[in-house]
Design a protein around this motif. Structure first.
Motif: not given
Length: 416
Positions: A318-324
């Motif tokens: 995981v890396a997306d800040p929207a799913t941080g």
């Protein structure tokens, strides 16, 4: 953050909504703490974030790959939710669930974090994070935590609030995945390749068998020599963030001696796994890095045919800040925050390597996932740009650049 009538699963959904929204990215100016200097806010689906290390200090050649979410509280308020001390963002139990990892692993292992500059609150912030999630204390006093400068001493470098966010993110992710491992934080004098590379050598000299590096910069013709000087450590798993600038290879992720870690958007789903992942991509200039190195030789275990040199990435998380992920930071921050970027995925993978056990002497841990591809979650959707051949920037069955061979499904793929 929650209200008395809002269950934890719904709180996670609030954060994950942004990960599925297909909205454009905008940029505006914002004020930031001294030392951090991020000046651009990126927005997607109602979630906004800034780069923790947006501006290089004089002489620096590397930037950290941490993205700090700035709008979570505002979005939650808009939905009528009352904030309290409970962090937003994925915590240890979420990561264990998503990646099929054991509880309480890492005993007997030492994971090193290499970053630039000093976070004076690193140990105290780490204590708050671990206490929040019921993880065992990891302190200097009990022998679990050690902070040193790039030569192993205790005269720490200049403080920097941007890199402090990176340090908090790295320490918290290793703790989340491998809570019983010891942690060494090595702080480089500055973010030059030489100083960060010296820090890697120090981490290995101090006994770390797992070393996470959440930074990168442009490739250069000097990279093959840097490889041998700083990253050629047989029997040590060295993980490196693939970068946050979308399609294109950066160093040291393109080193043939490291495990290059790409980034995904991670969301809960109704599948048997309970989670779904796709390539993290915000815009044409922001998302997980990937690509074909211009200088580094291809390691023998990498068999893709569209790149004659080293291909980035090997695996992802995981890396997306929207799913941080949830992070606790007080130097340059005000406590609980949500972070993303491949700065999150690199220490997660370093922690998974630690769960899998000590690599054998003389081994090449970067090769381990290639021998156990069935023990990974294959990520098959999303892209981070335009390229040819398309697998270098577009996910599909099997190997691809943005997500590599996939994300952890247990620890088998990371054992020799």
């Amino acid at each position: 953050m929650h209200s008395p009538t809002m269950p934890a699963s719904t709180r996670r959904f609030v954060l994950a909504l942004a990960g599925t929204a297909a909205l454009a990215v905008s940029a505006v100016s914002t004020a930031v703490p001294a030392g951090a200097a991020p000046t651009t806010v990126h927005t997607k689906g109602g979630t906004s974030w800034v780069r923790a290390c947006d501006t290089l200090a004089k002489g620096d050649t590397m930037a950290c790959d941490a993205l700090r979410v700035t709008s979570t509280v505002q979005r939650v308020h808009a939905l009528g939710v009352t904030p309290d001390a409970t962090p937003s963002g994925y915590g240890p139990s979420d990561l264990r669930s998503a990646y099929n990892l054991p509880v309480g692993g890492g005993a007997g292992q030492t994971v090193a974090i290499v970053d630039a500059y000093d976070d004076p609150n690193a140990e105290s912030d780490l204590a708050v994070y671990r206490s929040q999630y019921g993880l065992p204390a990891c302190t200097t006093a009990n022998g679990c935590f050690k902070k040193v400068n790039q030569t192993g001493g205790t005269k720490y470098p200049t403080k920097n609030s941007g890199w402090a966010g990176e340090i908090s993110l790295d320490l918290d992710m290793v703790s989340a995945v491998a809570p019983n491992a010891k942690i060494i934080l090595v702080e480089a004098t500055s973010a030059t390749t030489a100083n960060l590379g010296t820090s890697v050598n120090t981490a290995v000299r101090l006994g770390a068998k797992f070393v996470s590096n959440s930074y990168g910069g442009p490739e250069s013709s000097s990279d093959p020599s840097y490889d041998n000087s700083y990253f050629n450590h047989p029997g040590v798993a060295i993980t490196v963030s693939a970068g946050d600038s979308a399609y294109g290879a950066q160093y040291p992720a393109s080193s043939r001696y490291v495990t290059s870690v790409g980034g995904t958007a991670l969301n809960r789903s109704s599948t048997a796994r309970g989670w779904s992942e796709s390539v993290w991509s915000t815009s044409s200039t922001e998302g997980t890095g990937s690509g074909c190195s211009a200088y580094d030789a291809k390691p023998s275990w990498q068999k893709d045919t569209g790149c004659g040199r080293r291909t980035v990435s090997d695996v992802s998380a995981v890396a997306d800040p929207a799913t941080g992920v949830a992070v606790y930071q007080t130097y340059g921050g005000s406590g609980w925050a949500v972070y993303g970027g491949t700065s999150a995925s690199s220490p997660i993978i370093a922690g998974v390597y630690a769960l899998a056990g000590t690599p054998s002497a003389g081994s090449s841990p970067a090769s381990f996932p290639y021998a156990h591809t069935s023990a990974l979650n294959d990520v098959t959707t999303g892209s981070n740009g335009s390229c040819s051949p398309s697998y270098l920037c577009k996910a599909g069955p099997g190997y691809d650049g943005p997500t590599g061979l996939g994300t952890p499904n247990g620890t088998t793929a990371f054992a020799g």
